[in-house]
Each structure stands twice: as C-alpha cells, then as structure tokens.
Design a protein around this motif. Structure first.
Motif, mmCIF file in Angstrom:
data_model
loop_
_atom_site.group_PDB
_atom_site.id
_atom_site.type_symbol
_atom_site.label_atom_id
_atom_site.label_comp_id
_atom_site.label_asym_id
_atom_site.label_seq_id
_atom_site.Cartn_x
_atom_site.Cartn_y
_atom_site.Cartn_z
ATOM 1 N N UNK A 63 0.818 -1.208 0.000
ATOM 2 C CA UNK A 63 0.000 0.000 0.000
ATOM 3 C C UNK A 63 0.856 1.264 0.000
ATOM 4 N N UNK A 67 0.708 4.337 -2.683
ATOM 5 C CA UNK A 67 0.346 5.715 -2.310
ATOM 6 C C UNK A 67 1.439 6.699 -2.714
ATOM 7 N N UNK A 161 -6.140 5.416 12.950
ATOM 8 C CA UNK A 161 -6.293 5.131 11.519
ATOM 9 C C UNK A 161 -7.518 5.860 10.983
ATOM 10 N N UNK A 165 -7.714 8.940 8.113
ATOM 11 C CA UNK A 165 -8.539 8.938 6.902
ATOM 12 C C UNK A 165 -9.374 10.204 6.833
ATOM 13 N N UNK A 168 -7.161 12.927 5.617
ATOM 14 C CA UNK A 168 -6.879 12.863 4.173
ATOM 15 C C UNK A 168 -8.090 13.340 3.384
ATOM 16 N N UNK A 169 -9.286 12.925 3.812
ATOM 17 C CA UNK A 169 -10.491 13.332 3.085
ATOM 18 C C UNK A 169 -10.680 14.835 3.153
ATOM 19 N N UNK B 126 -10.221 2.323 5.400
ATOM 20 C CA UNK B 126 -9.240 3.412 5.423
ATOM 21 C C UNK B 126 -8.294 3.317 4.236
ATOM 22 N N UNK B 127 -7.719 2.123 4.011
ATOM 23 C CA UNK B 127 -6.728 1.976 2.941
ATOM 24 C C UNK B 127 -7.361 2.242 1.574
ATOM 25 N N UNK B 129 -10.089 3.916 0.873
ATOM 26 C CA UNK B 129 -10.539 5.296 0.749
ATOM 27 C C UNK B 129 -9.367 6.238 0.480
ATOM 28 N N UNK B 130 -8.243 5.977 1.161
ATOM 29 C CA UNK B 130 -7.061 6.819 0.931
ATOM 30 C C UNK B 130 -6.615 6.684 -0.527
#
Lengths: 195, 139, 123
Positions: A63, A67, A161, A165, A168-169, B126-127, B129-130
C-alpha cells in the motif's frame, strides 16, 4: 551469538538506504523504499515476528508504495538538482554522526541480542506466555495480547487510523482551486469600499 | 484506462476472488495462526486497489462507492468501542470479554472475533478510501 | 573481560539499526524534496521497528504461537506494539502525502527552497 542471515539482511537494508539517499529520481527512490520494507519483513520472519512480517509486507511494500507512486503522479518525478552550499551538507552530517555516536554509546550496556535473561523478557511477557492459554484460550499469543490484554491500546490505534482517513479526506476532497490565491480580507474590504 | 493490456486485465480478474478469500482466511484464522484484523483489512483493501488500478477508478467506485467506505470506516471503530460498552453492561470492565458468554473462554473468543472484525473493517475502508482519494485527485 | 564485551557480536544488530536510523534522519534533515523527506521518515520508522523486534528475540525461541513440542517463545509484546505501529505509520504517512499534494497545488513545487523563496517574495 552471530546470526549470519540477520546480519546479511541488515547489510542489504543499509545498501538500499544509501542508494535511496544518493538517487535523485523519485520513482526509483519510491521503488527502493518498497524493497527496503520487504527486506525488513524478511528480517522480522528471521526474528520470529511472523505477524509483524505479514503486516510489513502487505503495508510497507504494498500500500505504501502505491500511495507514494500516486503522490508522484500528482507532483513531480525528479528531485531538483543543484549545488548546495557546503554548510548544508556538513551540518546535518555532523548532527547525524553525533546522534549516532550517542546511541551506539547507549547500546554498550544493553543486553546481548537473543539473551533469554534480558529484563524485557522478565516483566509481563512470562504472564502472556504462561497464562494466556488459560485466560484467553488462543494459540496465537500476539492476537490474544493485541485484542484482549491490550485492547485499549488497539482501540486507540484503530481510532488513529480512522482519524488519519478523515484528515486525508478533508485535505484532498472537494474542488481543485484553479485560481491559486483567494482574495485576502483587506482586498475584499477594498472591493466593498469601491462599490 | 489500460484498454490494451489484456494480460493484466485477465490475470487481475482471476486473482481477485483468491485475494478476497485469502483476506477472509487471515481475518478469521488470526486466532490460530499469524494474521488478524490489521493484515486482513490491508489485503482486502489491496484487492480493490488492484481492481481500481487495472479497470479504472470509475469502475471501482461502481463496485464499491466511497460513501459505503466512509460508513464502514466509522462502523469499524463503533463495533470495537461498542463491544467494550456491551461488556460494561454484562457486569465486567470496559473491553473485558469474560462475561460476553457463559464461559469466560468462550466470551474471550467471541470478544476477540468481534473486535478483530471492527479493526479489519476500519483498516480496509481506510486503505481503500485513501487510495480512492489520491487516485481521484488528478482529474 | 571489559574489552571482550565491547567486541562481542551480540550488539552488531543494534549498531546496524542505528546506522539505518541515522541514514533516515540525514535524509529528513538534509534533503529539500518533501516526498524524499517522507521516504526518509519511513526508513527511520522501519529501523525503529527492527530495533524493537531484535530486542524481543529469544535465542532458540520460536514464533509466539502455541503448538505441539514448542516450549520457548520470543517475546510477544514488541510484536504487538510494532504490528499496530506499522498500520498507524502508513495512515500517518498517507496524511503527510496528502499535505504534500496540497502544497504542490498551492505553490507548484515540492522543493523546500522554492517554497521558502515564494514565501519571502510575498512577504
């Protein structure tokens, strides 16, 4: 005790870290970051931490790399090349060497690697290892510690976590602003006065 | 996106169900072998990331809209904290699962299973959505 | 025996980890590119993980999962701490990357010097 496999993998990690430091192409830097994570996952397997290795391989090498690549697609692929003034190279190097020397000095009276009598193995770990089968009944001690003995801790981590999120949103959803600058308060007042 | 990459499209289609089943195995077998909610969530999420990479973000959002993910992320934390509150009312401490069933060991087992499910849901949402957010930013 | 303990290989693991940590630290403080700074931060983070897990290792031990015929286990506590730290680490890294993307949209660059120069101009 000298664990050859362990030392070899750590050596590979050191080589990867040095290449990351020297490379200017950010694409290569990100891919080497994935390799670095995968090597550390191998070390975790060698050190009996299978759960951790599993997570590191899935998160760090998977992941995280995706990213970073997504970020590169949105920003730029090359680090800026320029001659830096010498104090910008030597000052951080001196700071790092001093910190590293202090840390190495701190390790000198640490228990040896793999020592079964180290203080870390004397405090709560015996309780987990000896009693968790009777108290929780799970063969995997890591799971029983994670979800039962240290349930509060994991609740906090899950919340972190979730919060990340949300952050980030907040930062990245919504309209992309084309005009780079919003009018400041003074400019708005000036406009009002003109009207 | 990637219309002319038939090998990638076919292999990712074949792999998707196996990744999902492996994630579920990791989730529910975490008590006996390595695994648990954190790893399972990441693996489950990575299958959707693979789908979005190969077939495009638009198609991935048709399968799993981001609104659903937002709800799931919050729901996971809620399940976790809710388990703690339930153990509160059955006469034990917060997040002590002994009293969730008649037998303390069974209670612990149920508690850990539910709590891990909550962790898995939050991490998965979370993963994914990011990734959705980063991939959707460019256009 | 003092000189012998100094040379004993039981500490090599920690020393290489410290070297890795310092490489990560050097990247963070000396490089101006924000993505590279985050990669450096990840290197630092991962080396701390390796440090913790090496401390939990018991000689002759096995992974902390009960099974027939296993008596000695490595310490499970660092494993739990690091397991959660990894996932939280990626979540916070994602937040940092989101900030980098926003900075790029605002300033048109992810180099620290250029951002500083633009700030100085507007002041």
């Amino acid at each position: 005790m000298l664990d050859i496999l362990d030392i070899a993998l750590l050596f590979f990690m050191a080589v990867t870290a040095i290449s990351i430091l020297r490379l200017k192409n950010l694409f290569a830097v990100v891919m080497l970051g994935g390799i670095y994570s995968l090597l550390s996952a191998l070390i975790f397997v060698n050190l009996d931490a299978v759960d951790v290795a599993f997570t590191e391989a899935a998160v760090g090498a998977g992941i995280s790399t995706v990213l970073m690549l997504g970020t590169l697609a949105l920003t730029s692929r090359e680090e800026k090349q320029e001659k830096k003034p010498s104090h910008k190279i030597w000052l951080p190097l001196m700071v790092c060497i001093a910190t590293g020397a202090a840390l190495v000095y701190g390790t000198l009276d640490m228990p040896r690697y793999g020592d079964p009598n180290a203080p870390i193995h004397k405090h709560v770990a015996p309780r987990y290892i000896n009693d968790s089968m009777d108290e929780v009944g799970m063969p995997n001690i890591v799971t029983s510690v994670l979800a039962s003995y240290r349930g509060f801790d994991t609740l906090g981590e899950t919340t972190v976590v979730f919060t990340a999120v949300v952050g980030v949103l907040i930062l990245l959803t919504g309209r992309r602003r084309r005009d780079k600058r919003e009018p400041t308060l003074e400019e708005l007042e000036e406009q009002e006065e003109e009207v | 996106m990637m219309q002319r990459k038939p090998i990638l499209r076919v292999t990712s289609k074949v792999f998707m169900p196996f990744i999902l089943i492996f994630a579920l195995y990791v989730q529910f077998h975490g008590d006996f072998g390595p695994g648990g909610g954190f790893q399972a969530g990441v693996i489950f999420g990575s299958s959707f990331i693979l789908y979005a990479l190969i077939f495009g973000l638009h198609d991935a959002k048709l399968v799993l809209p981001s609104v659903v993910l937002e709800v799931m992320a919050a729901l996971g934390v809620l399940i976790y904290a809710g388990t703690g509150v339930v153990s509160f009312f059955t006469g034990d401490n917060f997040l002590n699962y002994n009293s969730l069933a008649h037998d303390p060991l069974h209670g612990q087992h149920y508690g850990i299973l539910i709590v891990e499910l909550g962790v898995g849901l939050t991490v998965f949402a979370a993963m994914t959505l990011i990734f959705y957010t980063f991939a959707g930013r460019g256009r | 025996m003092e000189s012998f303990t100094f040379l004993s290989p039981g500490l090599y693991n920690y020393w290489i980890v410290i070297f890795l940590m310092m490489v990560g630290f050097y990247i963070v403080i000396s490089r101006g590119n924000l993505v590279k700074k985050l990669v450096g931060l990840n290197i630092f983070q991962t080396s701390v993980f390796v440090l913790y897990i090496s401390m939990g290792k018991v000689e002759g031990g096995t992974a902390p999962i009960f099974g027939e015929g296993f008596e000695t286990f490595s310490n499970p506590l660092p494993h739990v701490l690091i397991l959660t730290a990894i996932v939280v680490g990626i979540a916070t890294t994602a937040l940092g990357l989101a900030l980098v993307v926003r900075i790029r949209e605002e300033y048109g660059t992810i180099e620290e010097d250029d951002i500083q120069a633009q700030e100085d101009e507007t002041r």
